[in-house]
Design a protein around this motif. Structure first.
Motif, PDB file in Angstrom:
ATOM      1  N   CYS A 256       2.442  -0.486  -8.113  1.00 30.03           N
ATOM      2  CA  CYS A 256       2.863   0.464  -7.063  1.00 30.03           C
ATOM      3  C   CYS A 256       2.092   1.775  -7.220  1.00 30.03           C
ATOM      4  O   CYS A 256       1.621   2.357  -6.226  1.00 30.03           O
ATOM      5  N   LEU A 257       1.960   2.224  -8.464  1.00 29.35           N
ATOM      6  CA  LEU A 257       1.269   3.497  -8.710  1.00 29.35           C
ATOM      7  C   LEU A 257      -0.191   3.419  -8.232  1.00 29.35           C
ATOM      8  O   LEU A 257      -0.670   4.318  -7.506  1.00 29.35           O
ATOM      9  N   ALA A 258      -0.860   2.337  -8.612  1.00 28.65           N
ATOM     10  CA  ALA A 258      -2.272   2.194  -8.214  1.00 28.65           C
ATOM     11  C   ALA A 258      -2.403   2.142  -6.695  1.00 28.65           C
ATOM     12  O   ALA A 258      -3.274   2.805  -6.109  1.00 28.65           O
ATOM     13  N   ALA A 259      -1.511   1.382  -6.059  1.00 30.94           N
ATOM     14  CA  ALA A 259      -1.589   1.234  -4.596  1.00 30.94           C
ATOM     15  C   ALA A 259      -1.323   2.575  -3.907  1.00 30.94           C
ATOM     16  O   ALA A 259      -2.010   2.943  -2.949  1.00 30.94           O
ATOM     17  N   VAL A 260      -0.346   3.295  -4.412  1.00 29.57           N
ATOM     18  CA  VAL A 260       0.052   4.559  -3.787  1.00 29.57           C
ATOM     19  C   VAL A 260      -1.030   5.628  -3.965  1.00 29.57           C
ATOM     20  O   VAL A 260      -1.347   6.373  -3.029  1.00 29.57           O
ATOM     21  N   VAL A 261      -1.604   5.696  -5.147  1.00 28.54           N
ATOM     22  CA  VAL A 261      -2.662   6.692  -5.380  1.00 28.54           C
ATOM     23  C   VAL A 261      -3.855   6.377  -4.473  1.00 28.54           C
ATOM     24  O   VAL A 261      -4.415   7.271  -3.810  1.00 28.54           O
ATOM     25  N   ASP A 262      -4.194   5.098  -4.419  1.00 31.74           N
ATOM     26  CA  ASP A 262      -5.331   4.695  -3.587  1.00 31.74           C
ATOM     27  C   ASP A 262      -5.081   5.071  -2.118  1.00 31.74           C
ATOM     28  O   ASP A 262      -5.941   5.665  -1.455  1.00 31.74           O
ATOM     29  N   THR A 264      -2.659   7.148  -0.661  1.00 34.75           N
ATOM     30  CA  THR A 264      -2.310   8.522  -0.266  1.00 34.75           C
ATOM     31  C   THR A 264      -3.472   9.502  -0.451  1.00 34.75           C
ATOM     32  O   THR A 264      -3.473  10.571   0.144  1.00 34.75           O
ATOM     33  N   THR A 265      -4.448   9.127  -1.283  1.00 29.51           N
ATOM     34  CA  THR A 265      -5.602  10.017  -1.412  1.00 29.51           C
ATOM     35  C   THR A 265      -6.597   9.804  -0.264  1.00 29.51           C
ATOM     36  O   THR A 265      -7.497  10.621  -0.061  1.00 29.51           O
ATOM     37  N   GLN A 266      -6.432   8.709   0.483  1.00 25.48           N
ATOM     38  CA  GLN A 266      -7.322   8.455   1.622  1.00 25.48           C
ATOM     39  C   GLN A 266      -6.663   8.725   2.971  1.00 25.48           C
ATOM     40  O   GLN A 266      -7.316   9.175   3.904  1.00 25.48           O
ATOM     41  N   ARG A 267      -5.402   8.424   3.054  1.00 24.13           N
ATOM     42  CA  ARG A 267      -4.678   8.566   4.325  1.00 24.13           C
ATOM     43  C   ARG A 267      -4.504  10.051   4.651  1.00 24.13           C
ATOM     44  O   ARG A 267      -3.970  10.814   3.831  1.00 24.13           O
ATOM     45  N   PHE A 270      -1.954  15.631   9.352  1.00 22.12           N
ATOM     46  CA  PHE A 270      -2.012  17.093   9.510  1.00 22.12           C
ATOM     47  C   PHE A 270      -3.293  17.665   8.884  1.00 22.12           C
ATOM     48  O   PHE A 270      -3.275  18.728   8.272  1.00 22.12           O
ATOM     49  N   GLY A 271      -4.374  16.856   8.931  1.00 22.14           N
ATOM     50  CA  GLY A 271      -5.674  17.369   8.518  1.00 22.14           C
ATOM     51  C   GLY A 271      -5.982  17.331   7.036  1.00 22.14           C
ATOM     52  O   GLY A 271      -6.999  17.884   6.603  1.00 22.14           O
ATOM     53  N   LYS A 272      -5.151  16.661   6.232  1.00 15.83           N
ATOM     54  CA  LYS A 272      -5.505  16.528   4.804  1.00 15.83           C
ATOM     55  C   LYS A 272      -4.856  15.266   4.221  1.00 15.83           C
ATOM     56  O   LYS A 272      -3.894  14.734   4.804  1.00 15.83           O
ATOM     57  N   PRO A 273      -5.387  14.781   3.078  1.00 23.56           N
ATOM     58  CA  PRO A 273      -4.802  13.564   2.478  1.00 23.56           C
ATOM     59  C   PRO A 273      -3.319  13.774   2.194  1.00 23.56           C
ATOM     60  O   PRO A 273      -2.925  14.862   1.738  1.00 23.56           O
ATOM     61  N   VAL A 274      -2.507  12.736   2.456  1.00 21.88           N
ATOM     62  CA  VAL A 274      -1.058  12.904   2.250  1.00 21.88           C
ATOM     63  C   VAL A 274      -0.728  13.149   0.771  1.00 21.88           C
ATOM     64  O   VAL A 274       0.312  13.718   0.449  1.00 21.88           O
ATOM     65  N   GLY A 338       4.615   4.916   4.403  1.00 18.36           N
ATOM     66  CA  GLY A 338       5.157   5.009   5.757  1.00 18.36           C
ATOM     67  C   GLY A 338       5.255   3.623   6.378  1.00 18.36           C
ATOM     68  O   GLY A 338       5.493   2.632   5.679  1.00 18.36           O
ATOM     69  N   GLY A 339       5.009   3.532   7.675  1.00 20.67           N
ATOM     70  CA  GLY A 339       5.134   2.249   8.383  1.00 20.67           C
ATOM     71  C   GLY A 339       4.246   1.162   7.805  1.00 20.67           C
ATOM     72  O   GLY A 339       4.615  -0.018   7.785  1.00 20.67           O
ATOM     73  N   TYR A 340       3.080   1.535   7.263  1.00 20.23           N
ATOM     74  CA  TYR A 340       2.174   0.535   6.678  1.00 20.23           C
ATOM     75  C   TYR A 340       2.769  -0.112   5.430  1.00 20.23           C
ATOM     76  O   TYR A 340       2.350  -1.189   5.019  1.00 20.23           O
ATOM     77  N   GLY A 341       3.744   0.573   4.828  1.00 20.68           N
ATOM     78  CA  GLY A 341       4.396  -0.001   3.650  1.00 20.68           C
ATOM     79  C   GLY A 341       5.395  -1.078   3.984  1.00 20.68           C
ATOM     80  O   GLY A 341       5.867  -1.799   3.102  1.00 20.68           O
TER      81      GLY A 341
END
Ligand code: COS
Length: 383
Positions: A256-262, A264-267, A270-274, A338-341
């Motif tokens: 979960c940690l690896a997936a989330v870091v990957d 949220t750093t790209q998605r 509001f103009g910046k990575p979540v 979010g919805g993609y999860g």
């Protein structure tokens, strides 16, 4: 306790991860949808050494220690909990008690096949009316000359429809834990029926079965250990089983940690990575701490076991914490996506569904807490 893995253990982890990323991860969603893994994976897992990891070389195993087994379970949990369950039940809940309590003939008969993955085992403890209260199970074995006739019902048995041998716990004496004996029962025995349990929330790729035994005849050499010692065999087997579950939960949290870091750093929103938002980092930090804490509890339990000390309560603590943490982490991971999860395009939805059973089987969180509470207070809250 050494908090770093040896070079050999690190190499084992790297080889296991490389194998699982190639042979399991690309197919896990397809197997989940099909409600069955492709069984061609089983001998490959055997070749890679997963089933025989803790079995001695004389039986085709690798002769490695419990900590390395935990590393394997963590990697399997990260890759696919359905595959992990197939391995841990056959190797840990059947192979290990045969090694610990079996006669030479029983070891010769079953262990080489279990180590290679040619044979699968299942663990027949839980019954429709006796889950947590395993000490009062009702399956019965009666003598018929030198043989035994076993009759009873078992439920939620991982590997049930695939297994070649079932470790069946049945009552041979009076009420309670001392009247239970363990039997190694070939699943092709006349009177041994199995039915697939479908519609599970998670672990869909593995076979879970209801077993029905009607006068299943086994000879005296099917008894594992001593008559009347079955409950102790079940409980001591579950001690290691619970450490393995906790290790696989650590794998879910790490995944979960690896997936989330990957993600949220790209998605960007509001103009910046979540990942740049404090409320998202709050969830990521919780997942990260849960991964470390779960792993440390697992390694502590494994370390005690490897030094020959009592590790039952350490196993309960690891299992309780890591399973609850896996559900929490997977839930947080879905939130970060979010919805993609909520769909299968990413691994976190499956992590959440697979994690949910971890607080139930091999002893619920409530059972683990009562064991921990009894150990602290010397007062039993059971019964
Ligand atoms: N290792 C070896 N022996 C053990 C043991 C262990 N970890 N735990 C208990 N025993 C022994 C005890 O020493 C006792 O032996 P004596 O009769 O010689 O005194 C005997 O087993 C009975 O133990 P206990 O009194 O603790 O049994 P209880 O009925 O009070 O409690 C619980 C048993 C509820 C803790 C047990 O049934 C349990 O763990 N239930 C959950 C079952 C489970 O995990 N099911 C999932 C199946 S796999 S999906």
């Amino acid at each position: 306790m050494d908090l770093t893995l040896s070079d050999d253990q690190q190499s084992f982890r790297a080889a296991a991860r490389e194998f699982l990323d190639r042979e399991v991860v690309p197919f896990r969603t397809e197997w989940d949808h099909a409600e069955s893994v492709d069984l061609a994976i089983v001998p490959k897992l055997g070749e890679q050494g997963f089933f025989g990891l803790m079995l001695p070389e004389q039986y085709g195993g690798l002769g490695l220690d419990l900590l390395t087994y935990c590393v394997a379970m963590e990697e399997l949990g990260r890759a696919d909990s359905a595959i992990r369950g197939i391995v841990s039940v056959s190797a840990g809940l059947v192979g290990k008690p045969i090694l610990a309590h079996g006669t030479d003939a029983q070891k010769e008969r079953w262990l080489p096949g279990i180590a290679s993955g040619e044979l699968l085992g299942c663990f027949g403890l839980t019954e429709p009316d006796h889950g947590s209260d395993a000490a009062h199970l009702r399956a019965k074995a009666v003598r018929d000359g030198d043989d035994w006739l076993i009759t009873g019902e078992k439920i939620f048995i991982t590997n049930g429809t695939w297994a070649d041998v079932c470790l069946v716990f049945a009552r041979t004496g009076g009420d309670g834990p001392r009247g239970i004996t363990a039997f190694l029962v070939p699943t092709d025995s006349p009177g041994f029926e199995r039915r697939l349990v479908t519609g599970k929330l998670g672990l869909r790729g593995q076979a879970t079965a209801a077993l029905s035994l009607t006068d299943v005849r086994v000879s005296a050499d099917a008894v594992l250990g001593e008559e009347g010692q079955g409950f102790k065999i079940a409980m001591s087997t579950l001690d290691t089983g619970r450490v393995g579950i906790a290790a696989s939960c650590t794998g879910i949290i790490a995944g979960c940690l690896a997936a989330v870091v990957d993600y949220t750093t790209q998605r960007e929103q509001f103009g910046k990575p979540v990942a740049g938002y404090q409320l998202v980092q709050d969830m990521i930090a919780d997942i990260s701490v849960d991964a470390d804490a779960a792993r440390l509890l697992v390694w502590r339990a494994a370390d005690l076991a490897m030094r020959g000390e009592n590790f039952s309560i350490a196993a309960s603590k690891a299992k309780y914490f890591a399973s609850e943490a896996a559900v929490r982490a997977a839930n947080n991971a879905v939130q970060c996506f979010g919805g993609y999860g909520y769909v299968d395009d990413y691994p976190v939805a499956k992590y959440l569904r697979d994690a949910r059973v971890m607080t139930l089987y091999e002893g619920t969180s409530q059972i683990q807490k009562l064991l921990i509470g009894r150990s602290e207070t010397k007062i039993s809250a059971f019964g």
